[in-house]
Design a protein around this motif. Sequence first.
Motif, PDB file in Angstrom:
ATOM      1  N   THR A  26      -8.883 -21.788   4.326  1.00 24.70           N
ATOM      2  CA  THR A  26      -7.507 -21.955   3.827  1.00 24.70           C
ATOM      3  C   THR A  26      -6.483 -22.062   4.954  1.00 24.70           C
ATOM      4  OG1 THR A  26      -7.178 -19.557   3.681  1.00 24.70           O
ATOM      5  CG2 THR A  26      -8.091 -20.674   1.747  1.00 24.70           C
ATOM      6  N   GLY A  27      -6.878 -21.668   6.163  1.00 25.18           N
ATOM      7  CA  GLY A  27      -5.935 -21.710   7.275  1.00 25.18           C
ATOM      8  C   GLY A  27      -4.914 -20.591   7.244  1.00 25.18           C
ATOM      9  N   THR A  28      -5.130 -19.566   6.447  1.00 23.59           N
ATOM     10  CA  THR A  28      -4.198 -18.445   6.344  1.00 23.59           C
ATOM     11  C   THR A  28      -4.649 -17.302   7.250  1.00 23.59           C
ATOM     12  OG1 THR A  28      -5.404 -17.566   4.452  1.00 23.59           O
ATOM     13  CG2 THR A  28      -3.538 -19.020   3.992  1.00 23.59           C
ATOM     14  N   ILE A  29      -3.680 -16.463   7.602  1.00 24.87           N
ATOM     15  CA  ILE A  29      -3.963 -15.302   8.452  1.00 24.87           C
ATOM     16  C   ILE A  29      -4.257 -14.103   7.569  1.00 24.87           C
ATOM     17  CG2 ILE A  29      -2.994 -13.718  10.142  1.00 24.87           C
ATOM     18  CD1 ILE A  29      -1.374 -16.018  11.249  1.00 24.87           C
ATOM     19  N   VAL A  30      -5.345 -13.445   7.829  1.00 25.40           N
ATOM     20  CA  VAL A  30      -5.766 -12.280   7.054  1.00 25.40           C
ATOM     21  C   VAL A  30      -5.501 -11.025   7.889  1.00 25.40           C
ATOM     22  CG1 VAL A  30      -7.666 -11.126   5.877  1.00 25.40           C
ATOM     23  CG2 VAL A  30      -7.541 -13.639   5.902  1.00 25.40           C
ATOM     24  N   PRO A  31      -4.678 -10.106   7.405  1.00 24.84           N
ATOM     25  CA  PRO A  31      -4.420  -8.891   8.190  1.00 24.84           C
ATOM     26  C   PRO A  31      -5.634  -7.990   8.241  1.00 24.84           C
ATOM     27  CG  PRO A  31      -3.419  -8.719   6.022  1.00 24.84           C
ATOM     28  CD  PRO A  31      -3.947 -10.126   6.142  1.00 24.84           C
ATOM     29  N   ARG A  32      -5.636  -7.126   9.242  1.00 23.79           N
ATOM     30  CA  ARG A  32      -6.725  -6.165   9.377  1.00 23.79           C
ATOM     31  C   ARG A  32      -6.657  -5.170   8.224  1.00 23.79           C
ATOM     32  NH1 ARG A  32      -9.732  -3.948  13.691  1.00 23.79           N
ATOM     33  NH2 ARG A  32     -10.482  -1.856  13.209  1.00 23.79           N
ATOM     34  N   ALA A  33      -7.778  -4.850   7.650  1.00 25.00           N
ATOM     35  CA  ALA A  33      -7.846  -3.898   6.534  1.00 25.00           C
ATOM     36  C   ALA A  33      -8.867  -2.821   6.854  1.00 25.00           C
ATOM     37  CB  ALA A  33      -8.206  -4.616   5.236  1.00 25.00           C
ATOM     38  N   ASP A  34      -8.432  -1.563   6.816  1.00 20.15           N
ATOM     39  CA  ASP A  34      -9.306  -0.418   7.049  1.00 20.15           C
ATOM     40  C   ASP A  34      -9.263   0.491   5.831  1.00 20.15           C
ATOM     41  OD1 ASP A  34      -9.874  -1.373   9.524  1.00 20.15           O
ATOM     42  OD2 ASP A  34      -8.713   0.114  10.634  1.00 20.15           O
ATOM     43  N   SER A  35     -10.411   0.816   5.290  1.00 18.80           N
ATOM     44  CA  SER A  35     -10.474   1.773   4.185  1.00 18.80           C
ATOM     45  C   SER A  35     -10.552   3.183   4.757  1.00 18.80           C
ATOM     46  CB  SER A  35     -11.697   1.503   3.304  1.00 18.80           C
ATOM     47  OG  SER A  35     -11.584   0.261   2.656  1.00 18.80           O
ATOM     48  N   VAL A  36      -9.733   4.083   4.200  1.00 23.10           N
ATOM     49  CA  VAL A  36      -9.738   5.484   4.630  1.00 23.10           C
ATOM     50  C   VAL A  36      -9.737   6.358   3.385  1.00 23.10           C
ATOM     51  CG1 VAL A  36      -8.555   5.060   6.825  1.00 23.10           C
ATOM     52  CG2 VAL A  36      -7.216   5.544   4.775  1.00 23.10           C
ATOM     53  N   VAL A  37     -10.209   7.581   3.526  1.00 19.13           N
ATOM     54  CA  VAL A  37     -10.226   8.525   2.418  1.00 19.13           C
ATOM     55  C   VAL A  37      -9.142   9.576   2.678  1.00 19.13           C
ATOM     56  CG1 VAL A  37     -11.962  10.009   3.515  1.00 19.13           C
ATOM     57  CG2 VAL A  37     -11.631  10.092   1.035  1.00 19.13           C
ATOM     58  N   VAL A  38      -8.409   9.922   1.646  1.00 19.09           N
ATOM     59  CA  VAL A  38      -7.362  10.933   1.781  1.00 19.09           C
ATOM     60  C   VAL A  38      -8.024  12.291   1.976  1.00 19.09           C
ATOM     61  CG1 VAL A  38      -5.388  12.045   0.674  1.00 19.09           C
ATOM     62  CG2 VAL A  38      -5.796   9.594   0.333  1.00 19.09           C
ATOM     63  N   SER A  39      -7.753  12.905   3.119  1.00 19.87           N
ATOM     64  CA  SER A  39      -8.352  14.208   3.421  1.00 19.87           C
ATOM     65  C   SER A  39      -7.329  15.340   3.362  1.00 19.87           C
ATOM     66  CB  SER A  39      -9.011  14.189   4.805  1.00 19.87           C
ATOM     67  OG  SER A  39      -8.049  13.895   5.805  1.00 19.87           O
ATOM     68  N   GLY A  40      -6.048  15.008   3.174  1.00 18.45           N
ATOM     69  CA  GLY A  40      -5.031  16.049   3.113  1.00 18.45           C
ATOM     70  C   GLY A  40      -3.679  15.491   2.723  1.00 18.45           C
ATOM     71  N   VAL A  41      -2.789  16.390   2.298  1.00 21.50           N
ATOM     72  CA  VAL A  41      -1.412  16.045   1.938  1.00 21.50           C
ATOM     73  C   VAL A  41      -0.511  17.097   2.570  1.00 21.50           C
ATOM     74  CG1 VAL A  41       0.250  15.774   0.058  1.00 21.50           C
ATOM     75  CG2 VAL A  41      -2.111  14.972  -0.241  1.00 21.50           C
ATOM     76  N   PHE A  42       0.598  16.659   3.174  1.00 19.29           N
ATOM     77  CA  PHE A  42       1.534  17.598   3.791  1.00 19.29           C
ATOM     78  C   PHE A  42       2.916  17.454   3.159  1.00 19.29           C
ATOM     79  CE2 PHE A  42       2.007  13.767   6.358  1.00 19.29           C
ATOM     80  CZ  PHE A  42       3.378  13.650   6.490  1.00 19.29           C
ATOM     81  N   GLU A  43       3.718  18.502   3.293  1.00 19.75           N
ATOM     82  CA  GLU A  43       5.101  18.490   2.806  1.00 19.75           C
ATOM     83  C   GLU A  43       5.976  19.219   3.817  1.00 19.75           C
ATOM     84  OE1 GLU A  43       7.772  19.667  -1.153  1.00 19.75           O
ATOM     85  OE2 GLU A  43       5.800  20.590  -0.826  1.00 19.75           O
ATOM     86  N   THR A  44       6.948  18.525   4.376  1.00 15.83           N
ATOM     87  CA  THR A  44       7.840  19.107   5.379  1.00 15.83           C
ATOM     88  C   THR A  44       9.230  19.402   4.830  1.00 15.83           C
ATOM     89  OG1 THR A  44       8.648  16.940   6.125  1.00 15.83           O
ATOM     90  CG2 THR A  44       6.647  17.803   7.173  1.00 15.83           C
ATOM     91  N   GLY A  45       9.627  18.760   3.738  1.00 12.21           N
ATOM     92  CA  GLY A  45      10.998  18.859   3.255  1.00 12.21           C
ATOM     93  C   GLY A  45      11.898  17.803   3.861  1.00 12.21           C
ATOM     94  N   MET A  46      11.394  17.078   4.864  1.00  5.13           N
ATOM     95  CA  MET A  46      12.111  15.964   5.481  1.00  5.13           C
ATOM     96  C   MET A  46      11.676  14.683   4.779  1.00  5.13           C
ATOM     97  SD  MET A  46      14.169  15.133   8.074  1.00  5.13           S
ATOM     98  CE  MET A  46      14.597  13.781   9.186  1.00  5.13           C
ATOM     99  N   TYR A  47      12.613  14.034   4.123  1.00  2.00           N
ATOM    100  CA  TYR A  47      12.276  12.897   3.264  1.00  2.00           C
ATOM    101  C   TYR A  47      11.538  11.804   4.033  1.00  2.00           C
ATOM    102  CZ  TYR A  47      12.886   8.977   0.062  1.00  2.00           C
ATOM    103  OH  TYR A  47      12.660   7.899  -0.760  1.00  2.00           O
TER     104      TYR A  47
END
Length: 416
Positions: free
Chosen positions: A186-207
């Motif tokens: 197609t002549g189109t540019i395909v961006p790099r794609a990496d699959s990752v698994v969510v291992s944690g969630v953080f909350e700082t109070g800073m939006y």
Amino acid sequence: MKALEFAIAWRYLRSRRGSRLLSLISVIAIGGVLVGVSALIVIMGVMNGLQRDLREKILVGSPDLRVLPYGSDMRMPGYSELLKRVTQVPGVVAAAPFVQTQGLVRNLGGYMVGTQVVGIVPTGQPGDDVTTIRQHVILGDFSFVRDSVSLPGAVLGKLLASKLNAFPGDTVVLLGAAGLDMNASTGTIVPRADSVVVSGVFETGMYEYDDSYLYLSLEAGQRFAGYGGDVTGIEVRATDRWRAPMLADSLRAKLESSVYIRDWQEQNRSLFQALKLEKLGMSVILLLIVVVAAFNIVSTLTMVVSDKTREIGILRAMGMPAASIRRIFLYQGVVIGAVGTGGGLVLGLGVALLLEKYRLIALDPSVYFIDHLPVSIQPLDVLTIIAASVAIAALATLYPANQAAKLYPVEAIRHE
């Protein structure tokens, strides 16, 4: 004589009807000082609280110092030797490499959003305490490992995880500009794609952090950014955050290499300068309330002098010196200033403590970065406000006190 001067000053402050209560004009004069002082204390506390909260929240994910390379590519090759030299500089508690880039993150449902991708060393490795971001994890951890999953781990901000509906154990896809591929058909540019698994969630109070930051391990971040073995720079934690500018000077002298060093104040200079300017402007504006109250004191005492002219003449004729007459009215002004300042101090501190304890004023974190109006009372600010208020009140008494002291006894007695 001193006791007599105080007694007369107190009598002139009270009502005409012999009551022990203050006269209406005295209450109004005191009220003006009270309002000005209480408003100053609350506003100064709010501005200090904003500075403190923003500083603490910004520094959750931002180190005291950053060692960065020159050049438009923002890549630091061969950082190991430089990292070793940085850790040997006195005043450095911890140092660690990091990678920072931008990308897109997409959940398996196809929803996509922009994100700041940061690669840092996992928990348990040297330099893992360079920032306090790891202390704000609410689900999982910063080991970037998920049991029985071979994919690299990622730790997301709480708001970002909510938008993606992705929590520990879920898989998301990172899209970036590094390593772009060309689709031959197609002549189109395909961006790099990496699959990752969510291992944690953080909350700082800073939006900003909670809404757009995603953390990877350093190796995964290097791979996603296409850096190979390079990094973006080195994060440094100082023994004393407030001495970070001096530590930056020491690092510049020790390293003598093609890097530049930015401390936390320099990185956020525009924000903190704006807050300082706003604090100064609000202080000057609110101090005008106290100045207006001082004019009220002048008018009050001038009215008292005019009303008590005959009594002043009698006191002078009985031998009371002009200096004592002057002090009578000085005491009146000081009492008005002291009572108004004391009342304003109690009211201001009470309102400030209520605002801080019960978080009475909520804010939109997407606009103000914080979720409530913070208050931080600084003793030096309070002492400055008290001194300024009492000084202004005392200065306001000089004119009417001098006018009273200049009255001639005979003319004052004849006054009608």
